[in-house]
Write an enzyme that holds these catalytic residues in place. Structure first.
Site, short mmCIF file in Angstrom:
data_model
loop_
_atom_site.label_atom_id
_atom_site.label_comp_id
_atom_site.label_asym_id
_atom_site.label_seq_id
_atom_site.Cartn_x
_atom_site.Cartn_y
_atom_site.Cartn_z
N PHE B 24 0.81 -1.22 -0.20
CA PHE B 24 -0.02 -0.06 -0.03
C PHE B 24 0.75 1.09 -0.07
CE2 PHE B 24 -2.28 3.30 2.24
CZ PHE B 24 -3.44 3.48 1.53
N ARG B 46 3.73 -10.49 8.01
CA ARG B 46 3.91 -9.51 8.86
C ARG B 46 3.62 -8.33 8.01
NH1 ARG B 46 3.53 -12.61 12.20
NH2 ARG B 46 5.05 -13.56 13.59
N GLU B 47 2.71 -7.39 8.43
CA GLU B 47 2.44 -6.18 7.85
C GLU B 47 2.82 -5.06 8.60
OE1 GLU B 47 -1.21 -7.78 4.99
OE2 GLU B 47 -1.70 -6.60 6.84
N ARG B 73 -5.99 15.44 16.96
CA ARG B 73 -5.61 14.25 16.46
C ARG B 73 -6.57 13.38 15.80
NH1 ARG B 73 -0.14 14.26 14.81
NH2 ARG B 73 1.17 14.88 16.72
N GLU B 101 11.67 21.56 13.92
CA GLU B 101 9.98 21.41 14.39
C GLU B 101 9.80 22.43 15.78
OE1 GLU B 101 7.55 19.74 13.25
OE2 GLU B 101 8.62 18.61 11.78
N GLU B 105 6.68 24.84 15.11
CA GLU B 105 5.40 24.84 15.87
C GLU B 105 5.66 25.75 17.12
OE1 GLU B 105 5.16 20.71 16.99
OE2 GLU B 105 4.76 19.95 14.75
N GLU B 128 8.54 2.76 13.04
CA GLU B 128 8.97 4.32 13.33
C GLU B 128 9.82 4.22 14.83
OE1 GLU B 128 5.76 7.06 13.95
OE2 GLU B 128 7.04 8.45 14.84
N GLU B 147 1.12 25.34 6.41
CA GLU B 147 -0.34 25.62 5.82
C GLU B 147 -1.17 24.23 6.56
OE1 GLU B 147 -2.62 26.63 2.07
OE2 GLU B 147 -0.45 27.22 1.80
N GLU B 149 -1.76 23.54 9.55
CA GLU B 149 -1.18 22.96 10.90
C GLU B 149 -1.68 23.92 11.75
OE1 GLU B 149 2.79 20.72 12.14
OE2 GLU B 149 3.10 22.58 11.01
#
Lengths: 190, 190
Positions: B24, B46-47, B73, B101, B105, B128, B147, B149
Site C-alpha cells: 500500500f 507481517r504487515e 489528532r 520542528e 511549531e 517508526e 499551512e 497545521e
C-alpha cells in the site's frame, strides 16, 4: 472522552470528517483515508490504521519483581523487553482480555486487577487505545502460546526497568509509559 | 543496535525475512507485507508501516516549566496534550529536525540540545523510531506553522504533567514516555 479535549470544546483546533473510505484491507492492517475540514475551512487528507484496541498488563510477582516478556518484533528486526499485551477480541472486555493474554503468554493468573488508565501509542496514524492494568496476586501455571508465537518471560525489579530505559535497552513506548505508571503506583502504595 | 537484542543473539525468538513487498502506497502511509520464517521454521506474514523516523523535543523554559502543545489528532477525534514532535525530512539529522520542528511549531529556539535516547512508539506494526531530545536555554520567537497545521502552545510544570497522566488527561504514549525521561533528568540535575 475528556470534555476539555472534545471537538466542540476546541473549534480553533478541531478537524471535522467530510468523507471516509477504507483504502487498504490487509491480513493484519486496515487503513482508512478520510477527508477532513480544518479550522480555517480548508480540506485535508488523513490516513490511519483502524484498530480494535489492546490491553497491557503490569504484572507484579509476590516477591515484588515485575513479570516481563522478551519478544522479537519484526518491523524493527530485534527483540524488545515489554510488558505482556495483546489485542482485544471482538466483543471482549478489557479486563477479560488482560486475563486471557497474561495466561496465554506467561501462564500466570492474577487475583487482583486494577485498571490504571489508557495509553494512545501513536496518535498521528492509528486509533489504537491500550487499556493499562495493574495485576497482583500472581500464581504460576503453564503458558498457552498461540501457534507461531514465541515469547520468553523474565522477572525484573522496578529499579532494573528504570535503568533499562536510561541505558537504552528498553525503548518500547507502551513499556516506558507502563514503567512510569508502575513507579507512581508502587511509590504511593508503600 | 543493542547486541543482546539482535537476531543472531536470539535464534529461539528471531523472525527472518523471506520476502518483502510494498502492498500500500498512500498519501501518508506506506505498508509492507513480508513473509518471515519463525523459530520453528514455519512461515508467517507481517504487515507494518514503513516510516522515516521522528523527533520529540522536551523543551524546558527558563522558569522551569515545560513547553507543551495542544493539537487535534483526527484518528482519535480529540485534542491531545503532547511534546513538540515531527517527522524527519529526507536526509535530515535528528537534532536538525528537532530545531526545525520546535521553531516551526512553537517559535522557540533552544541553546542546548541533549539526545536522551530513542522510543519505538508501536513495535508491532510500524518501524517508526522517535529520537528524544532535552532542549534548554529557550528563547521565544514567532511560530511558523505549515499551512493546514493548527497547534496551541501551553506551559506546564512537571508536577502538572505527572498529575495529567494520573488523572487521564495525558494519554499520548510518546508524551508519557517523555514525562518519564524528564522526571529522571530533572531529578538527577538538581
Amino acid at each position: 472522552m475528556n470534555t476539555a479535549h472534545s471537538p466542540s470544546a476546541n473549534p480553533h483546533l478541531a478537524e471535522l470528517p467530510v468523507e471516509s473510505a477504507r483504502v487498504f484491507d490487509g491480513k493484519l492492517l486496515h487503513i482508512n483515508r478520510d477527508t477532513v475540514r480544518l479550522p480555517d475551512e480548508s480540506l485535508a487528507t488523513r490516513e490511519y490504521v483502524v484498530h480494535p484496541g489492546a490491553v497491557m498488563i503490569l504484572p507484579v510477582l509476590p516477591d515484588g519483581r515485575i513479570l516481563m516478556e522478551r519478544q522479537y518484533r519484526y518491523p524493527l528486526h530485534r527483540v524488545f523487553i515489554e510488558f505482556p499485551a495483546g489485542k482485544l477480541d471482538e466483543g471482549e472486555g478489557a479486563e477479560a482480555c488482560g486475563r486471557r493474554e497474561l495466561l496465554e503468554e506467561t501462564g500466570y493468573s492474577a487475583a487482583r486487577w486494577e485498571q490504571l488508565g489508557v495509553i494512545h501509542p501513536l496518535i498521528s496514524y492509528t486509533n489504537e487505545e491500550i487499556h493499562v492494568f495493574l495485576a497482583q496476586g500472581l500464581q504460576a501455571g503453564a503458558a498457552q502460546l498461540d501457534e507461531g508465537e514465541f515469547v520468553e518471560c523474565i522477572a525484573m525489579t522496578l529499579e532494573e526497568l528504570v535503568a533499562g530505559v536510561l541505558d537504552g535497552s528498553i525503548t518500547d513506548g507502551k513499556t516506558v509509559a507502563g514503567i512510569f505508571w508502575l513507579q507512581q503506583k508502587l511509590a504511593t502504595s508503600t
